[in-house]
Design a protein around this motif. Sequence first.
Motif, PDB file in Angstrom:
ATOM      1  N   LEU A 185       5.252 -13.762   9.016  1.00  0.00           N
ATOM      2  CA  LEU A 185       6.286 -13.034   8.273  1.00  0.00           C
ATOM      3  C   LEU A 185       6.271 -11.573   8.717  1.00  0.00           C
ATOM      4  CD1 LEU A 185       5.663 -14.376   4.636  1.00  0.00           C
ATOM      5  CD2 LEU A 185       7.298 -15.233   6.327  1.00  0.00           C
ATOM      6  N   VAL A 186       7.408 -11.078   9.167  1.00  0.00           N
ATOM      7  CA  VAL A 186       7.532  -9.665   9.521  1.00  0.00           C
ATOM      8  C   VAL A 186       8.738  -9.096   8.788  1.00  0.00           C
ATOM      9  CG1 VAL A 186       6.543 -10.057  11.819  1.00  0.00           C
ATOM     10  CG2 VAL A 186       9.029 -10.043  11.547  1.00  0.00           C
ATOM     11  N   GLY A 187       8.824  -7.778   8.757  1.00  0.00           N
ATOM     12  CA  GLY A 187       9.975  -7.153   8.114  1.00  0.00           C
ATOM     13  C   GLY A 187       9.694  -5.716   7.744  1.00  0.00           C
ATOM     14  N   TYR A 188      10.734  -5.041   7.328  1.00  0.00           N
ATOM     15  CA  TYR A 188      10.618  -3.664   6.870  1.00  0.00           C
ATOM     16  C   TYR A 188       9.761  -3.642   5.617  1.00  0.00           C
ATOM     17  CZ  TYR A 188      12.366   1.169   6.938  1.00  0.00           C
ATOM     18  OH  TYR A 188      12.471   2.539   7.059  1.00  0.00           O
ATOM     19  N   THR A 189       9.032  -2.562   5.419  1.00  0.00           N
ATOM     20  CA  THR A 189       8.188  -2.483   4.231  1.00  0.00           C
ATOM     21  C   THR A 189       9.041  -2.617   2.967  1.00  0.00           C
ATOM     22  OG1 THR A 189       6.545  -1.138   3.060  1.00  0.00           O
ATOM     23  CG2 THR A 189       8.308   0.054   4.180  1.00  0.00           C
ATOM     24  N   ASN A 190       8.508  -3.356   2.009  1.00  0.00           N
ATOM     25  CA  ASN A 190       9.160  -3.594   0.718  1.00  0.00           C
ATOM     26  C   ASN A 190      10.347  -4.551   0.807  1.00  0.00           C
ATOM     27  OD1 ASN A 190       8.667  -3.027  -1.980  1.00  0.00           O
ATOM     28  ND2 ASN A 190      10.329  -1.559  -2.130  1.00  0.00           N
ATOM     29  N   ALA A 191      10.412  -5.344   1.887  1.00  0.00           N
ATOM     30  CA  ALA A 191      11.499  -6.322   2.015  1.00  0.00           C
ATOM     31  C   ALA A 191      11.215  -7.591   1.219  1.00  0.00           C
ATOM     32  CB  ALA A 191      11.727  -6.677   3.486  1.00  0.00           C
ATOM     33  N   GLY A 192       9.952  -7.760   0.792  1.00  0.00           N
ATOM     34  CA  GLY A 192       9.606  -8.923  -0.016  1.00  0.00           C
ATOM     35  C   GLY A 192       8.773  -9.961   0.714  1.00  0.00           C
ATOM     36  N   LYS A 193       8.103  -9.562   1.798  1.00  0.00           N
ATOM     37  CA  LYS A 193       7.301 -10.516   2.571  1.00  0.00           C
ATOM     38  C   LYS A 193       6.153 -11.084   1.738  1.00  0.00           C
ATOM     39  CE  LYS A 193       6.018  -7.704   5.695  1.00  0.00           C
ATOM     40  NZ  LYS A 193       6.530  -6.602   4.876  1.00  0.00           N
ATOM     41  N   SER A 194       5.411 -10.213   1.065  1.00  0.00           N
ATOM     42  CA  SER A 194       4.250 -10.676   0.301  1.00  0.00           C
ATOM     43  C   SER A 194       4.668 -11.524  -0.897  1.00  0.00           C
ATOM     44  CB  SER A 194       3.410  -9.483  -0.169  1.00  0.00           C
ATOM     45  OG  SER A 194       2.861  -8.803   0.942  1.00  0.00           O
ATOM     46  N   ALA A 237       2.747  -2.070   0.351  1.00  0.00           N
ATOM     47  CA  ALA A 237       1.850  -2.669  -0.636  1.00  0.00           C
ATOM     48  C   ALA A 237       0.789  -3.516   0.053  1.00  0.00           C
ATOM     49  CB  ALA A 237       2.646  -3.530  -1.623  1.00  0.00           C
ATOM     50  N   THR A 238       1.128  -4.084   1.221  1.00  0.00           N
ATOM     51  CA  THR A 238       0.185  -4.928   1.959  1.00  0.00           C
ATOM     52  C   THR A 238      -0.124  -4.299   3.307  1.00  0.00           C
ATOM     53  OG1 THR A 238       1.172  -6.878   0.960  1.00  0.00           O
ATOM     54  CG2 THR A 238      -0.211  -7.238   2.875  1.00  0.00           C
ATOM     55  N   LEU A 239      -1.407  -4.174   3.629  1.00  0.00           N
ATOM     56  CA  LEU A 239      -1.816  -3.660   4.939  1.00  0.00           C
ATOM     57  C   LEU A 239      -2.563  -4.702   5.750  1.00  0.00           C
ATOM     58  CD1 LEU A 239      -3.140   0.006   4.809  1.00  0.00           C
ATOM     59  CD2 LEU A 239      -0.983  -0.883   5.634  1.00  0.00           C
ATOM     60  N   ASP A 240      -3.507  -5.369   5.114  1.00  0.00           N
ATOM     61  CA  ASP A 240      -4.355  -6.304   5.841  1.00  0.00           C
ATOM     62  C   ASP A 240      -3.671  -7.666   5.943  1.00  0.00           C
ATOM     63  OD1 ASP A 240      -6.708  -4.537   6.081  1.00  0.00           O
ATOM     64  OD2 ASP A 240      -6.679  -4.648   3.906  1.00  0.00           O
ATOM     65  N   PRO A 241      -3.673  -8.270   7.131  1.00  0.00           N
ATOM     66  CA  PRO A 241      -3.006  -9.565   7.298  1.00  0.00           C
ATOM     67  C   PRO A 241      -3.721 -10.652   6.512  1.00  0.00           C
ATOM     68  CG  PRO A 241      -4.307  -9.047   9.247  1.00  0.00           C
ATOM     69  CD  PRO A 241      -4.353  -7.837   8.370  1.00  0.00           C
ATOM     70  N   THR A 242      -2.939 -11.548   5.934  1.00  0.00           N
ATOM     71  CA  THR A 242      -3.487 -12.660   5.165  1.00  0.00           C
ATOM     72  C   THR A 242      -2.914 -13.955   5.705  1.00  0.00           C
ATOM     73  OG1 THR A 242      -3.444 -11.210   3.226  1.00  0.00           O
ATOM     74  CG2 THR A 242      -3.833 -13.544   2.832  1.00  0.00           C
ATOM     75  N   MET A 243      -3.739 -14.994   5.806  1.00  0.00           N
ATOM     76  CA  MET A 243      -3.301 -16.283   6.327  1.00  0.00           C
ATOM     77  C   MET A 243      -3.645 -17.394   5.348  1.00  0.00           C
ATOM     78  SD  MET A 243      -4.027 -16.136  10.402  1.00  0.00           S
ATOM     79  CE  MET A 243      -3.059 -15.057  11.446  1.00  0.00           C
ATOM     80  N   LEU A 263       0.623 -19.819   7.582  1.00  0.00           N
ATOM     81  CA  LEU A 263       1.564 -18.743   7.279  1.00  0.00           C
ATOM     82  C   LEU A 263       0.806 -17.429   7.252  1.00  0.00           C
ATOM     83  CD1 LEU A 263       4.581 -18.284   6.533  1.00  0.00           C
ATOM     84  CD2 LEU A 263       3.866 -18.320   4.138  1.00  0.00           C
ATOM     85  N   SER A 264       1.309 -16.427   7.969  1.00  0.00           N
ATOM     86  CA  SER A 264       0.644 -15.134   8.080  1.00  0.00           C
ATOM     87  C   SER A 264       1.523 -14.038   7.499  1.00  0.00           C
ATOM     88  CB  SER A 264       0.341 -14.839   9.557  1.00  0.00           C
ATOM     89  OG  SER A 264      -0.157 -13.520   9.713  1.00  0.00           O
ATOM     90  N   ASP A 265       0.941 -13.247   6.598  1.00  0.00           N
ATOM     91  CA  ASP A 265       1.635 -12.093   6.021  1.00  0.00           C
ATOM     92  C   ASP A 265       1.114 -10.838   6.717  1.00  0.00           C
ATOM     93  OD1 ASP A 265       3.145 -10.442   4.414  1.00  0.00           O
ATOM     94  OD2 ASP A 265       1.713 -10.433   2.761  1.00  0.00           O
ATOM     95  N   THR A 266       2.008 -10.043   7.298  1.00  0.00           N
ATOM     96  CA  THR A 266       1.601  -8.892   8.093  1.00  0.00           C
ATOM     97  C   THR A 266       2.029  -7.587   7.437  1.00  0.00           C
ATOM     98  OG1 THR A 266       3.640  -8.948   9.410  1.00  0.00           O
ATOM     99  CG2 THR A 266       1.771 -10.209  10.242  1.00  0.00           C
ATOM    100  N   VAL A 267       1.546  -6.480   7.985  1.00  0.00           N
ATOM    101  CA  VAL A 267       1.900  -5.152   7.490  1.00  0.00           C
ATOM    102  C   VAL A 267       3.393  -4.905   7.680  1.00  0.00           C
ATOM    103  CG1 VAL A 267       1.369  -4.045   9.703  1.00  0.00           C
ATOM    104  CG2 VAL A 267       1.335  -2.692   7.621  1.00  0.00           C
ATOM    105  N   GLY A 268       3.998  -4.221   6.720  1.00  0.00           N
ATOM    106  CA  GLY A 268       5.418  -3.911   6.824  1.00  0.00           C
ATOM    107  C   GLY A 268       5.688  -2.818   7.842  1.00  0.00           C
ATOM    108  N   PHE A 269       6.879  -2.850   8.423  1.00  0.00           N
ATOM    109  CA  PHE A 269       7.287  -1.829   9.387  1.00  0.00           C
ATOM    110  C   PHE A 269       8.129  -0.771   8.682  1.00  0.00           C
ATOM    111  CE2 PHE A 269       7.363  -5.443  12.742  1.00  0.00           C
ATOM    112  CZ  PHE A 269       5.990  -5.490  12.713  1.00  0.00           C
TER     113      PHE A 269
END
Length: 400
Positions: free
Chosen positions: A177-186, A205-211, A224-230
């Motif tokens: 999952l990628v996207g602009y920060t606060n787009a709702g990835k987490s 809100a999220t910095l460290d990747p979670t799988m 599924l991987s949650d990454t830092v927002g851009f």
Amino acid sequence: MSEAVSLTAAISLDVVHSEVVPLRKAKPGTLFGDGKIDELGGFIKNLHIDVVIIDGPVTPVQQRNLEKRWQVKIVDRTGLILEIFGERAQTKEGTLQVELAHLSYQRTRLVRSWTHLERQRGSLSFIGGPGESQLEIDRRLIDDRIVKIKRQLESVVRTRDLHRAKRKKIPYPIVALVGYTNAGKSTLFNRLTASKVFAEDLLFATLDPTMRKIDLPGGQTVILSDTVGFISDLPTELVASFRATLEEVLEADLIVHVRDITHTDTDAQKKDVFDVLTRLGVDYDDEHGYLEVYNKIDLLDPDLAETVLNGVERDESLAAISAITGKGTDSLLTIIETKLTARQNILSLDIPASDGATLSWIYRNGTVLDREDREEIVHIDVKLSPENVGRLEKMINITV
């Protein structure tokens, strides 16, 4: 301006005033003209302001001169983002990455802002030069710390590479999952994985990747991987420091770009995400490896939401969801499965009914299209990746 205010609020600063200052040309020494500096100076003094955030690049000389004129702390956009990252980092890796980025940035700020930096320490020997200035000592200490952190991060990179190697042996497809920060990835990550990753209405809100592992409708398991927002103008120091983290995106079989479709600058945010992906070397033009998701459709006007949904239905590369309510997430999983299986091979197999281990493996690693249970044989039509076809050949001694 609203994003700059949100960034400032993200580190719990009270914003008492914000304004846009038009600049025909930035002054090399002070950024602003003397008239504007005096005007803002009076405002800063009357409101007892302690910190001034400038949402843009400020050179070390400009920072020093403005701090002298206004008698406040000046923080530019890069410094502000670094402060946010410093507050959000939770893991050892994240903390090291932020510190490295901060030191790389701070090293350029070691101008003679204070008189003590010009003082010289005498040499220990009675022969030789006048010794080091405080400025040189501070720079050397920063350089030593940077070298040490880089060594520690090299160990982190090796560990991450080992983890990737282990995942490739399993292997489950990786969806990032990628996207602009606060787009709702987490929020989407939590919805799909039933996890409790920190997700708030905050920038970064999220910095460290979670799988996490999830099962798709056809039974196939993916990671599924949650990454830092851009963000726009993401500091170069951060991209370099977080490369080991962001490289999880490079390893992904599918990139899911989550967009806040309600944001007035959603198209500009998309461009900013593409800019960072390009800097990382990610191919987002691959129709099978990229999926765009419109999030927060529950916040759209009903007529506009219907228009968006109609457009999504006509485009296989798009999906529309509400991560907070769950609307559209089932369809999203189906689309993800379709994307992942587009390059897979379809096999027709007869598996002994008693071979439960092989049947279970097929369901975990492929997408079963059809199944017919006979007396002693289970006939299966299944989609498998080329890598898993090779593994299945070795498991049941078949030739595909």
